[in-house]
Design an enzyme around this catalytic site. Structure first.
Site, short mmCIF file in Angstrom:
data_model
loop_
_atom_site.label_atom_id
_atom_site.label_comp_id
_atom_site.label_asym_id
_atom_site.label_seq_id
_atom_site.Cartn_x
_atom_site.Cartn_y
_atom_site.Cartn_z
N CYS A 38 29.59 -35.79 -7.72
CA CYS A 38 29.26 -36.45 -6.45
C CYS A 38 29.21 -35.41 -5.34
CB CYS A 38 30.33 -37.51 -6.16
SG CYS A 38 30.27 -38.23 -4.52
N SER A 40 30.47 -35.42 -2.52
CA SER A 40 31.71 -35.23 -1.77
C SER A 40 32.46 -33.99 -2.25
CB SER A 40 32.59 -36.47 -1.88
OG SER A 40 31.91 -37.59 -1.36
N HIS A 43 31.02 -30.96 -0.60
CA HIS A 43 31.43 -30.74 0.80
C HIS A 43 32.68 -29.85 0.87
CE1 HIS A 43 28.48 -33.42 2.35
NE2 HIS A 43 29.08 -34.56 2.03
N HIS A 59 35.98 -36.58 -8.97
CA HIS A 59 36.58 -37.89 -8.67
C HIS A 59 35.73 -39.04 -9.15
CE1 HIS A 59 33.79 -37.00 -5.41
NE2 HIS A 59 33.64 -38.31 -5.34
N CYS A 163 32.55 -43.63 -8.46
CA CYS A 163 32.42 -43.35 -7.02
C CYS A 163 31.07 -43.79 -6.47
CB CYS A 163 32.67 -41.89 -6.68
SG CYS A 163 32.42 -41.61 -4.89
N1 LIG Z 1 32.16 -42.89 2.41
C1 LIG Z 1 32.49 -42.70 1.15
O1 LIG Z 1 33.45 -43.29 0.67
C2 LIG Z 1 31.67 -41.80 0.29
C3 LIG Z 1 31.75 -41.88 -1.11
C4 LIG Z 1 30.91 -41.07 -1.87
C5 LIG Z 1 30.04 -40.20 -1.27
N2 LIG Z 1 30.02 -40.12 0.09
C6 LIG Z 1 29.08 -39.23 0.78
O2 LIG Z 1 27.79 -39.80 0.71
C7 LIG Z 1 26.80 -38.76 0.89
C8 LIG Z 1 25.78 -38.85 -0.22
O3 LIG Z 1 26.36 -38.51 -1.46
P1 LIG Z 1 25.45 -38.33 -2.75
O4 LIG Z 1 26.35 -38.00 -3.87
O5 LIG Z 1 24.49 -39.45 -2.87
O6 LIG Z 1 24.63 -37.00 -2.35
P2 LIG Z 1 23.21 -36.52 -2.87
O7 LIG Z 1 23.12 -35.10 -2.56
O8 LIG Z 1 22.98 -36.99 -4.27
O9 LIG Z 1 22.18 -37.35 -1.97
C9 LIG Z 1 21.82 -37.01 -0.66
C10 LIG Z 1 20.33 -37.34 -0.50
O10 LIG Z 1 19.96 -37.10 0.87
C11 LIG Z 1 18.71 -36.46 0.89
N3 LIG Z 1 18.61 -35.71 2.14
C12 LIG Z 1 19.22 -34.55 2.48
N4 LIG Z 1 18.90 -34.19 3.72
C13 LIG Z 1 18.07 -35.15 4.20
C14 LIG Z 1 17.39 -35.36 5.44
N5 LIG Z 1 17.52 -34.49 6.45
N6 LIG Z 1 16.64 -36.48 5.57
C15 LIG Z 1 16.49 -37.35 4.57
N7 LIG Z 1 17.11 -37.21 3.37
C16 LIG Z 1 17.87 -36.12 3.20
C17 LIG Z 1 18.71 -35.58 -0.35
O11 LIG Z 1 17.41 -35.26 -0.75
C18 LIG Z 1 19.43 -36.48 -1.36
O12 LIG Z 1 18.52 -37.29 -2.08
C19 LIG Z 1 27.62 -37.46 0.90
O13 LIG Z 1 27.86 -37.07 2.24
C20 LIG Z 1 28.91 -37.85 0.23
O14 LIG Z 1 29.99 -37.02 0.58
C21 LIG Z 1 30.81 -40.89 0.86
ZN LIG Z 2 32.21 -39.43 -4.57
#
Ligand SMILES: NC(=O)c1ccc[n+]([C@@H]2O[C@H](COP(=O)([O-])OP(=O)(O)OC[C@H]3O[C@@H](n4cnc5c(N)ncnc54)[C@H](O)[C@@H]3O)[C@@H](O)[C@H]2O)c1
Ligand SMILES: [Zn+2]
Ligand SMILES: [Zn+2]
Length: 360
Positions: A38, A40, A43, A59, A163
């Site tokens: 994931c 996260s 990051h 996770h 997750c």
């Molecule tokens: N709040 C929570 O509990 C929680 C849980 C899990 C993940 N997250 C967060 O969610 C986010 C997404 O996680 P993920 O695993 O899907 O990541 P990921 O990298 O798989 O997906 C991110 C997507 O955003 C796109 N992207 C990047 N920059 C962009 C832009 N400027 N404009 C449009 N699209 C853009 C990428 O191409 C990608 O498809 C992360 O920040 C992660 O940390 C939060």
């Molecule tokens: Zn996650």
């Protein structure tokens, strides 16, 4: 056991031998079968969020119970389980009011600093990221970090629910409570965003606009339920969304960018709600024009899809079996533990929806 160890930001994880203790009272020792990668975790590797090193990251995992502590009654050796990082105590105010994901008493589920650590290396404690550490052959967790699932659910797809799917589908169904017939915009079509899109589809949204900067991500988003797509690399997504809908009822940020969180808010119609799921880097503020609040637009956070995971996860497995939640297409690649750094690279490059590391 073998694990991928984090030694500090901006360094690759290293595959090393780590010792894992025996389960105490309410703890469970399990064999990791699959772990999703994931964003996260990335990051923390990128230093946008902080976690003390050394630690084992990861996770989003599923596996099989090997051994349980003397007071565990919920599961037994041989049971298949999904792990969730929102470990709950079960008796704090948040838990008692049904907000298990916001438990304020996690310490009750952890070992104390005086105890022998769950994970160690050469006699020194090894950090357990999010009380899970799935980038390891085995996991030692509190029983309240686990949900029991059927043996017939493939564990690689089950891991995704741990997750990304829980967070995304939960953001739509639990946090935002998307209404049938509504309009939705989802910023980011990665693992989490694709799950939001599927959650909005399950909720009966009539229009679901996916926004990403990669064409192939948008194509996959359409396959999973998006009705429209906006390429953020060539168009202003806010302008496009307003042109298409006049403003949406619900928007979601699933990238982790300040600018996208603000765009999600700006895409709303009066009374609409923006749910920020992405982890905006530490120290950055999300800003809105004060006067726009007069139109009753709202912006809210989301932690792990506002889950009560022992209720939600089995429901998502049922949706998967019914063909209503597509998990198969969310796994772009499978790899081994050793491929974890490559999985991070591929994620950054936008090549994958998810990589899943397989341990057997
Ligand atoms: N709040 C929570 O509990 C929680 C849980 C899990 C993940 N997250 C967060 O969610 C986010 C997404 O996680 P993920 O695993 O899907 O990541 P990921 O990298 O798989 O997906 C991110 C997507 O955003 C796109 N992207 C990047 N920059 C962009 C832009 N400027 N404009 C449009 N699209 C853009 C990428 O191409 C990608 O498809 C992360 O920040 C992660 O940390 C939060
Ligand atoms: Zn996650
Ligand atoms: Zn609690």
């Amino acid at each position: 056991m073998k694990a991928a160890v984090f030694h500090g930001p901006n360094q690759p994880l290293k595959i090393e031998q780590v010792e894992i203790d025996e389960p105490r009272e309410r703890e469970v020792l399990m064999r990791t079968v699959a772990s999703g990668v994931c964003h996260s975790d990335l990051h923390f590797v990128d230093g946008l969020y902080q976690w003390p090193a050394p630690a084992i990251l990861g996770h989003e995992g599923a596996g099989i119970v090997e051994k349980v502590g003397s007071q565990v009654t919920y599961i037994k050796p041989g049971d298949h389980v999904i792990a969730c990082l929102t470990v709950f105590c079960g008796y704090c105010e948040m838990c008692m009011s049904g907000h298990l994901n916001l438990c304020t008493n996690r310490a009750a589920t952890q070992r104390t600093p005086q105890d022998k650590p769950r994970l160690s290396q050469g006699g020194k404690p090894m950090g357990q990221f999010a009380d899970l550490s799935t980038y390891a052959e085995k996991m030692l967790v509190h029983e309240n970090a686990l949900v029991k699932i059927g043996d017939d659910m493939p564990l690689d797809r089950a891991a995704l629910i741990g997750c990304g799917v829980m967070t995304g589908v939960g953001a739509a169904l639990n946090t935002a409570k998307v209404e049938p017939g509504s309009t939705v915009a989802v910023f980011g079509a990665g693992g989490v965003g694709l799950a939001v899109i599927q959650g909005a589809r399950l909720a009966g949204a009539r229009q679901i606009i996916a926004i990403d900067k990669f064409e192939h991500k948008l194509a996959l988003a359409k396959r999973l339920g998006a009705t429209d797509a906006v390429d953020a690399s060539s168009a202003d997504p806010v302008e496009k969304i307003r042109e298409m809908t006049g403003g949406v009822d619900y928007s979601f940020e699933a990238i982790g960018l300040k600018v996208a969180a603000e765009q999600a808010y700006q895409s709303l119609k009066a009374g609409g709600v923006a749910t920020i799921v992405g982890m905006v880097p530490l120290g950055q503020k999300v800003e809105v024009d004060g006067f726009t609040l007069l139109s009753e637009r709202r912006i809210q956070g989301c932690f792990m899809g506002s889950n009560r995971f022992r209720i939600d996860m089995p429901r998502y497995i049922e949706f998967y079996k019914q063909g209503r939640l597509n998990l198969d297409d969310m796994i772009t690649r499978r790899g081994k533990l050793e491929d974890v750094n490559e999985a991070f690279r591929a994620m950054k490059a936008g090549e994958v929806a998810r990589t899943v590391l397989m341990f057997e």
